[in-house]
Write an enzyme that holds these catalytic residues in place. Structure first.
Site, PDB file in Angstrom:
ATOM      1  N   GLY A  27     109.436   6.242  -1.221  1.00 58.31           N
ATOM      2  CA  GLY A  27     108.068   5.943  -1.652  1.00 58.31           C
ATOM      3  C   GLY A  27     107.830   6.070  -3.144  1.00 58.31           C
ATOM      4  O   GLY A  27     106.689   6.191  -3.587  1.00 58.31           O
ATOM      5  N   HIS A  52     110.325   6.836 -13.301  1.00 56.74           N
ATOM      6  CA  HIS A  52     110.594   7.921 -14.257  1.00 56.74           C
ATOM      7  C   HIS A  52     110.400   9.206 -13.455  1.00 56.74           C
ATOM      8  O   HIS A  52     109.299   9.445 -12.942  1.00 56.74           O
ATOM      9  CB  HIS A  52     109.619   7.830 -15.437  1.00 56.74           C
ATOM     10  CG  HIS A  52     109.824   8.862 -16.520  1.00 56.74           C
ATOM     11  ND1 HIS A  52     109.953   8.540 -17.859  1.00 56.74           N
ATOM     12  CD2 HIS A  52     109.910  10.225 -16.456  1.00 56.74           C
ATOM     13  CE1 HIS A  52     110.096   9.653 -18.569  1.00 56.74           C
ATOM     14  NE2 HIS A  52     110.074  10.698 -17.728  1.00 56.74           N
ATOM     15  N   ASP A  99      97.284  13.354 -12.212  1.00 60.32           N
ATOM     16  CA  ASP A  99      97.531  12.063 -11.569  1.00 60.32           C
ATOM     17  C   ASP A  99      96.242  11.238 -11.596  1.00 60.32           C
ATOM     18  O   ASP A  99      95.144  11.751 -11.326  1.00 60.32           O
ATOM     19  CB  ASP A  99      98.003  12.271 -10.131  1.00 60.32           C
ATOM     20  CG  ASP A  99      98.621  11.007  -9.536  1.00 60.32           C
ATOM     21  OD1 ASP A  99      99.838  10.999  -9.306  1.00 60.32           O
ATOM     22  OD2 ASP A  99      97.874  10.024  -9.318  1.00 60.32           O
ATOM     23  N   HIS A 105     109.486  12.317 -11.585  1.00 67.64           N
ATOM     24  CA  HIS A 105     108.253  13.116 -11.662  1.00 67.64           C
ATOM     25  C   HIS A 105     108.110  13.989 -10.432  1.00 67.64           C
ATOM     26  O   HIS A 105     108.508  13.616  -9.335  1.00 67.64           O
ATOM     27  CB  HIS A 105     107.026  12.218 -11.837  1.00 67.64           C
ATOM     28  CG  HIS A 105     106.914  11.104 -10.834  1.00 67.64           C
ATOM     29  ND1 HIS A 105     107.652   9.943 -10.939  1.00 67.64           N
ATOM     30  CD2 HIS A 105     106.167  10.979  -9.716  1.00 67.64           C
ATOM     31  CE1 HIS A 105     107.349   9.146  -9.932  1.00 67.64           C
ATOM     32  NE2 HIS A 105     106.468   9.753  -9.156  1.00 67.64           N
ATOM     33  N   HIS A 153     105.353  15.885  -8.151  1.00 66.13           N
ATOM     34  CA  HIS A 153     103.935  15.993  -7.817  1.00 66.13           C
ATOM     35  C   HIS A 153     103.618  17.453  -7.487  1.00 66.13           C
ATOM     36  O   HIS A 153     104.273  18.043  -6.618  1.00 66.13           O
ATOM     37  CB  HIS A 153     103.599  15.162  -6.575  1.00 66.13           C
ATOM     38  CG  HIS A 153     103.776  13.680  -6.716  1.00 66.13           C
ATOM     39  ND1 HIS A 153     102.731  12.825  -6.927  1.00 66.13           N
ATOM     40  CD2 HIS A 153     104.888  12.905  -6.651  1.00 66.13           C
ATOM     41  CE1 HIS A 153     103.173  11.579  -6.979  1.00 66.13           C
ATOM     42  NE2 HIS A 153     104.486  11.595  -6.816  1.00 66.13           N
ATOM     43  N   HIS A 200     113.938  10.069 -20.162  1.00 69.52           N
ATOM     44  CA  HIS A 200     113.732   9.039 -19.134  1.00 69.52           C
ATOM     45  C   HIS A 200     114.885   9.085 -18.127  1.00 69.52           C
ATOM     46  O   HIS A 200     115.960   8.532 -18.370  1.00 69.52           O
ATOM     47  CB  HIS A 200     113.624   7.643 -19.748  1.00 69.52           C
ATOM     48  CG  HIS A 200     113.412   6.581 -18.718  1.00 69.52           C
ATOM     49  ND1 HIS A 200     112.154   6.202 -18.287  1.00 69.52           N
ATOM     50  CD2 HIS A 200     114.294   5.854 -17.984  1.00 69.52           C
ATOM     51  CE1 HIS A 200     112.277   5.279 -17.346  1.00 69.52           C
ATOM     52  NE2 HIS A 200     113.573   5.041 -17.150  1.00 69.52           N
ATOM     53  N   ASN A 205     109.279  11.966  -4.779  1.00 71.90           N
ATOM     54  CA  ASN A 205     109.642  10.747  -4.066  1.00 71.90           C
ATOM     55  C   ASN A 205     110.819  10.117  -4.793  1.00 71.90           C
ATOM     56  O   ASN A 205     110.819  10.013  -6.017  1.00 71.90           O
ATOM     57  CB  ASN A 205     108.449   9.775  -4.030  1.00 71.90           C
ATOM     58  CG  ASN A 205     107.259  10.356  -3.284  1.00 71.90           C
ATOM     59  OD1 ASN A 205     107.434  11.021  -2.266  1.00 71.90           O
ATOM     60  ND2 ASN A 205     106.065  10.133  -3.794  1.00 71.90           N
ATOM     61  N   CYS A 222     108.142   1.630 -19.356  1.00 70.27           N
ATOM     62  CA  CYS A 222     107.871   2.776 -18.476  1.00 70.27           C
ATOM     63  C   CYS A 222     106.518   3.410 -18.842  1.00 70.27           C
ATOM     64  O   CYS A 222     106.331   3.876 -19.972  1.00 70.27           O
ATOM     65  CB  CYS A 222     109.008   3.788 -18.618  1.00 70.27           C
ATOM     66  SG  CYS A 222     108.682   5.314 -17.744  1.00 70.27           S
ATOM     67  N   CYS A 260     106.855   7.028 -20.017  1.00 66.64           N
ATOM     68  CA  CYS A 260     107.348   7.130 -21.403  1.00 66.64           C
ATOM     69  C   CYS A 260     106.222   6.818 -22.387  1.00 66.64           C
ATOM     70  O   CYS A 260     106.135   7.430 -23.460  1.00 66.64           O
ATOM     71  CB  CYS A 260     108.541   6.202 -21.624  1.00 66.64           C
ATOM     72  SG  CYS A 260     110.097   6.856 -20.969  1.00 66.64           S
TER      73      CYS A 260
HETATM   74  P1  AMP Z   1     105.284   7.961  -6.943  1.00 64.59           P
HETATM   75  O1  AMP Z   1     104.693   7.133  -5.839  1.00 64.59           O
HETATM   76  O2  AMP Z   1     105.961   9.203  -6.437  1.00 64.59           O
HETATM   77  O3  AMP Z   1     106.178   7.135  -7.846  1.00 64.59           O
HETATM   78  O4  AMP Z   1     104.074   8.500  -7.792  1.00 64.59           O
HETATM   79  C1  AMP Z   1     103.563   7.840  -8.912  1.00 64.59           C
HETATM   80  C2  AMP Z   1     102.252   8.508  -9.243  1.00 64.59           C
HETATM   81  O5  AMP Z   1     101.891   8.169 -10.558  1.00 64.59           O
HETATM   82  C3  AMP Z   1     101.094   8.059  -8.328  1.00 64.59           C
HETATM   83  O6  AMP Z   1     100.536   9.211  -7.671  1.00 64.59           O
HETATM   84  C4  AMP Z   1     100.108   7.421  -9.305  1.00 64.59           C
HETATM   85  O7  AMP Z   1      98.774   7.672  -8.981  1.00 64.59           O
HETATM   86  C5  AMP Z   1     100.505   8.065 -10.625  1.00 64.59           C
HETATM   87  N1  AMP Z   1     100.185   7.301 -11.811  1.00 64.59           N
HETATM   88  C6  AMP Z   1     100.468   5.995 -12.061  1.00 64.59           C
HETATM   89  N2  AMP Z   1     100.043   5.648 -13.277  1.00 64.59           N
HETATM   90  C7  AMP Z   1      99.494   6.751 -13.836  1.00 64.59           C
HETATM   91  C8  AMP Z   1      98.873   7.037 -15.083  1.00 64.59           C
HETATM   92  N3  AMP Z   1      98.747   6.101 -16.045  1.00 64.59           N
HETATM   93  N4  AMP Z   1      98.407   8.282 -15.317  1.00 64.59           N
HETATM   94  C9  AMP Z   1      98.523   9.239 -14.368  1.00 64.59           C
HETATM   95  N5  AMP Z   1      99.111   9.038 -13.173  1.00 64.59           N
HETATM   96  C10 AMP Z   1      99.584   7.812 -12.901  1.00 64.59           C
HETATM   97 ZN    ZN Z   2     110.205   6.698 -18.695  1.00 65.12          ZN
END
Ligand code: AMP
Ligand code: ZN
Length: 114
Positions: free
Chosen positions: A93, A98, A30, A100, A102, A46, A87, A4, A7
């Site tokens: 989407g 994990h 992001d 999160h 936004h 997690h 999401n 992950c 993580c």
């Molecule tokens: P989701 O589509 O809701 O799962 O959002 C995942 C988000 O994680 C996306 O907006 C990606 O740009 C962001 N993301 C993926 N990898 C990283 C990373 N290493 N550091 C910061 N953001 C990330």
């Molecule tokens: Zn995780």
């Protein structure tokens, strides 16, 4: 969990621009911002998605919203406003498995779906 990426950010195995951290929650920018301010607020536990919340997580989720407000204040967007998006699952989407939240702000945000 071992694979992950969030993580790994929590464990500081990969870098992130961290804007908030406590024992339960971390917030970082992001990597592909969809707005001038785009921060991900996540539990350190997690949890794969919103669909996998357990009763014991209720207080944690409440605290995440308090942290979101603190981060928004710190970013100077408390008064102008912001949007919080979660999401969940394939149709929702979700790309990172994990949980999160936004936090989007810094411009008049686009079309509202709901
Ligand atoms: P989701 O589509 O809701 O799962 O959002 C995942 C988000 O994680 C996306 O907006 C990606 O740009 C962001 N993301 C993926 N990898 C990283 C990373 N290493 N550091 C910061 N953001 C990330
Ligand atoms: Zn995780």
């Amino acid at each position: 969990m071992e694979d992950c990426i969030f993580c790994k950010i929590i464990k500081k195995e990969i870098p992130a621009d961290i804007v908030y951290e406590d024992e339960e929650i971390i917030a970082f920018k992001d990597i592909q911002p969809a707005a001038p301010i785009h921060i991900l607020v996540i539990p350190k536990k997690h949890i794969p998605s919103l669909a996998y919340l357990q009763n014991e997580d209720e207080a944690l989720i409440g605290k995440i919203y308090t942290v979101i407000n603190e981060v928004a204040k710190g970013q100077g967007v408390k008064e102008k406003g912001y949007r919080v998006i979660v999401n969940c699952g394939e149709d929702g989407g979700q790309e990172v498995g994990h949980l999160h939240f936004h936090l989007l702000a810094g411009k008049k945000l686009g079309e509202k779906i709901v």
